[in-house]
Scaffold this motif. Structure first.
Motif, short mmCIF file in Angstrom:
data_model
loop_
_atom_site.label_atom_id
_atom_site.label_comp_id
_atom_site.label_asym_id
_atom_site.label_seq_id
_atom_site.Cartn_x
_atom_site.Cartn_y
_atom_site.Cartn_z
N UNK A 174 0.93 -1.28 0.05
CA UNK A 174 0.08 -0.01 -0.14
C UNK A 174 0.91 1.24 -0.03
N UNK A 175 1.83 1.25 0.87
CA UNK A 175 2.72 2.36 1.03
C UNK A 175 3.73 2.37 -0.42
N UNK A 179 3.43 6.05 -2.51
CA UNK A 179 4.75 6.85 -3.02
C UNK A 179 4.96 6.77 -4.44
N UNK A 180 4.55 5.48 -5.26
CA UNK A 180 4.52 5.76 -6.62
C UNK A 180 3.75 6.74 -7.26
N UNK A 181 2.62 6.77 -6.81
CA UNK A 181 1.47 7.94 -7.23
C UNK A 181 1.86 9.10 -6.94
N UNK A 244 -6.70 2.19 -5.08
CA UNK A 244 -6.82 3.34 -3.72
C UNK A 244 -5.45 3.95 -3.55
N UNK A 245 -4.42 3.48 -3.21
CA UNK A 245 -3.15 3.76 -2.89
C UNK A 245 -2.77 4.69 -4.02
N UNK A 246 -2.59 4.20 -5.31
CA UNK A 246 -2.25 5.07 -6.21
C UNK A 246 -3.08 6.44 -6.58
N UNK A 250 -1.74 10.31 -6.16
CA UNK A 250 -1.77 11.13 -7.17
C UNK A 250 -2.46 12.47 -6.83
N UNK A 251 -3.66 12.14 -6.12
CA UNK A 251 -4.53 13.22 -5.79
C UNK A 251 -3.91 14.32 -4.76
N UNK A 252 -2.93 13.94 -3.99
CA UNK A 252 -2.65 14.77 -2.87
C UNK A 252 -1.75 16.11 -3.64
#
Length: 261
Positions: A174-175, A179-181, A244-246, A250-252
């Protein structure tokens, strides 16, 4: 198929280790559950005096048992982490066919599996370049311009390196995907500051393609249709969590950049 027989308890133990090692390599590299069970069962049944073969696998565990000289032999193998690498799956598939055909002795089979496990696979630079090229290609397919393609190539290159480092450090999936996103979005937004005409959406979508859980979701659906409900639900849940993680990563930066402007 060979008609060679097992002649001692030691050989039965070695056969059990061969089968469980082969299955564990396949499971750790993203093979479908039915394929793992089929391969393990074929390896064990290749010896003519082995009876009552049972193989059960989930997304993280393989359990096998068989009867030899009216004694039940059982082996359990835990696979703690999974990735997706068809290179190793192909290697084990080729090995299993050769073993079932009688081209390996038990000791030779163990050595061959150890070689497969020790095989470094494709060089890291090729994996990184593959991620970068796929990012650029998808950006073009989405209608991006040459500038978008070049930026997505760089974004795919850097994001894969960063995610690989975190994965090697044993961070949870998940992490790693978050981080990739985050990296994909940060680099793209940074370029937007100097090149306001670029297509942020196309670059982000193209650069994320290497991280999307397409294989996981496909395998989950295949497992569900094959009756492996536990593994299918596990795979589907994993796909949702990765996506969800991606999305969160990306959204932040995009959300923060929007409010700042």
């Amino acid at each position: 198929m060979t008609t060679e027989a097992i002649s001692s308890l030691d050989q039965a133990v070695i056969l059990s280790e061969i089968a469980s090692n082969a299955g564990a390599i396949m499971l750790a590299n993203g093979a479908e559950i039915y394929r793992v069970e089929d391969t393990v069962e074929r390896i064990i049944r290749s010896k003519k005096n082995i009876k009552d073969v049972d193989v059960y696998s989930t997304a993280n565990v393989i359990v096998l048992s068989f009867s030899f000289n009216q004694e039940i032999h059982t082996n359990i193998r835990r696979v703690k982490s999974r990735t997706f690498n068809l290179y190793y799956i192909n290697k084990v598939n080729s090995f299993s066919r050769e073993f079932v055909s009688g081209n390996y002795s038990l000791q030779e089979a163990l050595r061959e599996l150890n070689k497969i496990k020790a095989d470094p696979g494709y060089p890291l630079i090729l994996q990184i370049l593959g991620s970068a090229v796929s990012a650029a290609a998808f950006t073009i397919l989405l209608g991006g311009k040459i500038t978008d393609m070049l930026i997505s190539f760089l974004v795919g290159f850097v994001s894969y390196i960063v995610s690989f480092q975190f994965q090697e450090a044993n961070f949870g999936f998940f992490l790693v995907n978050f981080i990739a996103g985050l990296v994909v979005s940060l680099i793209t937004v940074s370029f937007r500051l100097f090149l306001p005409y670029i297509s942020v959406d196309k670059i982000v979508i193209g650069s994320m393609m290497a991280f999307l859980p397409g294989i996981t979701l496909t395998n989950a659906m295949r497992d569900l249709m094959s009756g492996d409900v536990t593994s299918g639900l596990t795979g589907a849940t994993t796909s949702i969590l990765v996506s969800t993680a991606l999305a969160l990563g990306v959204a932040m930066p995009i959300t923060i950049a929007t409010y700042i402007r």
